[in-house]
Write an enzyme that holds these catalytic residues in place. Structure first.
Site, PDB file in Angstrom:
ATOM      1  N   HIS A  34       9.561  -3.480   3.250  1.00 19.64           N
ATOM      2  CA  HIS A  34       9.090  -3.690   1.872  1.00 19.64           C
ATOM      3  C   HIS A  34      10.275  -3.984   0.947  1.00 19.64           C
ATOM      4  O   HIS A  34      10.198  -4.832   0.054  1.00 19.64           O
ATOM      5  CB  HIS A  34       8.377  -2.436   1.346  1.00 19.64           C
ATOM      6  CG  HIS A  34       7.100  -2.103   2.049  1.00 19.64           C
ATOM      7  ND1 HIS A  34       6.963  -0.991   2.846  1.00 19.64           N
ATOM      8  CD2 HIS A  34       5.902  -2.729   2.072  1.00 19.64           C
ATOM      9  CE1 HIS A  34       5.729  -0.937   3.326  1.00 19.64           C
ATOM     10  NE2 HIS A  34       5.063  -1.979   2.879  1.00 19.64           N
TER      11      HIS A  34
ATOM     12  N   GLY B  88       5.323 -10.072   4.089  1.00 17.16           N
ATOM     13  CA  GLY B  88       6.084  -9.983   5.337  1.00 17.16           C
ATOM     14  C   GLY B  88       5.409 -10.769   6.456  1.00 17.16           C
ATOM     15  O   GLY B  88       4.181 -10.775   6.576  1.00 17.16           O
TER      16      GLY B  88
ATOM     17  N   ARG C 284       2.764   2.613   9.657  1.00 22.00           N
ATOM     18  CA  ARG C 284       2.039   3.288  10.740  1.00 22.00           C
ATOM     19  C   ARG C 284       2.976   3.856  11.812  1.00 22.00           C
ATOM     20  O   ARG C 284       2.547   4.665  12.636  1.00 22.00           O
ATOM     21  CB  ARG C 284       1.012   2.351  11.362  1.00 22.00           C
ATOM     22  CG  ARG C 284      -0.117   2.041  10.391  1.00 22.00           C
ATOM     23  CD  ARG C 284      -1.060   1.007  10.935  1.00 22.00           C
ATOM     24  NE  ARG C 284      -1.956   0.515   9.905  1.00 22.00           N
ATOM     25  CZ  ARG C 284      -3.095   1.086   9.550  1.00 22.00           C
ATOM     26  NH1 ARG C 284      -3.486   2.182  10.149  1.00 22.00           N
ATOM     27  NH2 ARG C 284      -3.848   0.573   8.594  1.00 22.00           N
TER      28      ARG C 284
ATOM     29  N   GLN D  54      -2.592 -12.090   8.115  1.00 22.46           N
ATOM     30  CA  GLN D  54      -2.808 -11.828   6.691  1.00 22.46           C
ATOM     31  C   GLN D  54      -2.198 -12.945   5.840  1.00 22.46           C
ATOM     32  O   GLN D  54      -2.806 -13.418   4.878  1.00 22.46           O
ATOM     33  CB  GLN D  54      -2.184 -10.480   6.316  1.00 22.46           C
ATOM     34  CG  GLN D  54      -2.132 -10.202   4.825  1.00 22.46           C
ATOM     35  CD  GLN D  54      -1.763  -8.780   4.500  1.00 22.46           C
ATOM     36  OE1 GLN D  54      -2.596  -7.882   4.604  1.00 22.46           O
ATOM     37  NE2 GLN D  54      -0.527  -8.532   4.096  1.00 22.46           N
TER      38      GLN D  54
ATOM     39  N   MET E 137       0.850  -1.198   0.000  1.00 20.70           N
ATOM     40  CA  MET E 137       0.000   0.000   0.000  1.00 20.70           C
ATOM     41  C   MET E 137       0.884   1.246   0.000  1.00 20.70           C
ATOM     42  O   MET E 137       0.418   2.349   0.316  1.00 20.70           O
ATOM     43  CB  MET E 137      -0.932  -0.011   1.215  1.00 20.70           C
ATOM     44  CG  MET E 137      -1.893  -1.204   1.168  1.00 20.70           C
ATOM     45  SD  MET E 137      -3.428  -0.948   2.057  1.00 20.70           S
ATOM     46  CE  MET E 137      -2.794  -0.704   3.692  1.00 20.70           C
ATOM     47  N   GLY E 138       2.163   1.082  -0.347  1.00 25.60           N
ATOM     48  CA  GLY E 138       3.054   2.235  -0.462  1.00 25.60           C
ATOM     49  C   GLY E 138       3.610   2.692   0.872  1.00 25.60           C
ATOM     50  O   GLY E 138       3.572   1.957   1.856  1.00 25.60           O
TER      51      GLY E 138
HETATM   52  O1  PAF Z   1      -0.075  -5.776   3.583  1.00 27.62           O
HETATM   53  C1  PAF Z   1      -0.508  -4.854   2.847  1.00 27.62           C
HETATM   54  O2  PAF Z   1       0.128  -3.830   2.616  1.00 27.62           O
HETATM   55  C2  PAF Z   1      -1.898  -4.985   2.244  1.00 27.62           C
HETATM   56  O3  PAF Z   1      -2.786  -5.614   3.122  1.00 27.62           O
HETATM   57  C3  PAF Z   1      -1.903  -5.692   0.869  1.00 27.62           C
HETATM   58  C4  PAF Z   1      -1.441  -7.135   0.983  1.00 27.62           C
HETATM   59  C5  PAF Z   1      -1.024  -4.920  -0.104  1.00 27.62           C
HETATM   60  C6  PAF Z   1      -3.334  -5.707   0.296  1.00 27.62           C
HETATM   61  O4  PAF Z   1      -3.845  -4.427   0.143  1.00 27.62           O
END
Ligand code: PAF
Length: 286
Positions: free
Chosen positions: A37, A149, A189, A155, A30-31
């Site tokens: 990342h 990650g 965050r 997730q 999500m940038g």
């Molecule tokens: O982990 C994230 O940044 C988001 O949940 C993802 C996997 C890009 C989905 O929007």
């Protein structure tokens, strides 16, 4: 690195790479990229010939509109970091490109079981939003491997089950959580923290580590968790949850399990931080 904004252009570019015999690695984000990342991009570069990253702040996974509107959007800086990490293609669609029929009429993906409780309990609908957008991104990119990650432990469990249940032909690769020197898990965050809060922020990781140590000493779960919650709150947090689960299936029943995951979420000022650690018990837990 090229940046593309439409699904049509993305498909054309990925198809050309595949026709040239390249394997495709994919890092969805999500940038507001940080070193965590970049470690995903680096791993993808090692394992695949052509690496695609996406940046899309997915409204469907935000149950809180304020959280969505203030989420940091830093495209130029992110592009520079990705180019430096030798990412091949950045896909940065807007909301209309991802949800051309609007969000209300969108078919959604629900992954039962692992989506419930933990962050799924505190953020209703969050994992349906994640599962839906990741399915769409997988179908747009058609990668061989996708990289996530371990910080987002639940997730990853949701995405692994989704890929298995729906027979999506992509290999899920996980990468260890990147941490600051004091142990704080890197997260977009963290940018919400004031200087004073940043100094306290390592308290979440410390608390998880202490829970792991108490488990090794065979203390009872109920007392471990109530004492840890009190300690985390004393450290300046407002605890959302602290839980001990089976690391292999996220089950609450840890009897007989030797790999345990300790997961926590807590508010510190305006930021809701999450973290987890996996511990291998020196004794079998039964
Ligand atoms: O982990 C994230 O940044 C988001 O949940 C993802 C996997 C890009 C989905 O929007």
């Amino acid at each position: 690195m090229i940046t593309l904004h439409t699904v049509t252009d993305l498909r054309t570019a990925v198809k050309a790479a595949r026709l040239a015999g390249k394997t495709i690695g994919f890092v969805p984000t999500m940038g507001n990229l940080h070193d965590g990342h970049i470690s995903l991009i680096e791993r993808a570069k090692k394992e695949c010939d052509f690496v695609v990253a996406s940046i899309f702040v997915n409204p469907l996974q935000f149950n809180d509109k304020n959280d969505l509107s203030r989420y940091p959007r830093t495209l130029p800086e992110d592009q520079a970091r990705l180019a430096l990490a030798r990412c091949d293609l950045l896909f940065a669609p807007d909301v209309d490109e991802m949800y051309p029929g609007g969000q209300d009429g969108q078919s959604t993906v629900h992954v039962p079981g692992v989506s419930a409780g933990l962050c799924g309990g505190s953020r209703p609908g969050h994992f349906d939003g994640v599962a839906t957008v990741v399915t769409k991104l997988f179908n747009q990119v058609l990668p061989d491997k996708a990289f996530f990650g371990e910080k987002d432990f639940q997730q990853v469990a949701v995405i692994r089950k989704m890929v298995d249940d729906l027979c999506i032909p992509v290999e899920i690769v996980t990468v260890p959580t990147a941490r600051a020197k004091d142990g704080l898990a890197l997260s977009s965050r963290n940018g919400y923290l004031t200087t004073e809060e940043r100094a306290l922020a390592t308290g979440l990781y410390r608390t998880l580590t202490e829970i792991g140590e108490a488990l090794q000493r065979r203390e009872t779960q109920v007392s471990i968790l109530s004492e840890a919650t009190e300690r985390l709150n004393q450290r300046g947090f407002r605890t959302d949850y602290l839980e001990i689960r089976n690391a292999d299936n996220l089950s609450e029943d840890i009897s007989g399990a030797s790999r345990i995951v300790i997961l926590g979420a807590a508010f510190l000022g305006k930021a809701r931080l999450i973290d987890n650690i996996v511990v291998t018990l020196m004794h079998r837990n039964d």
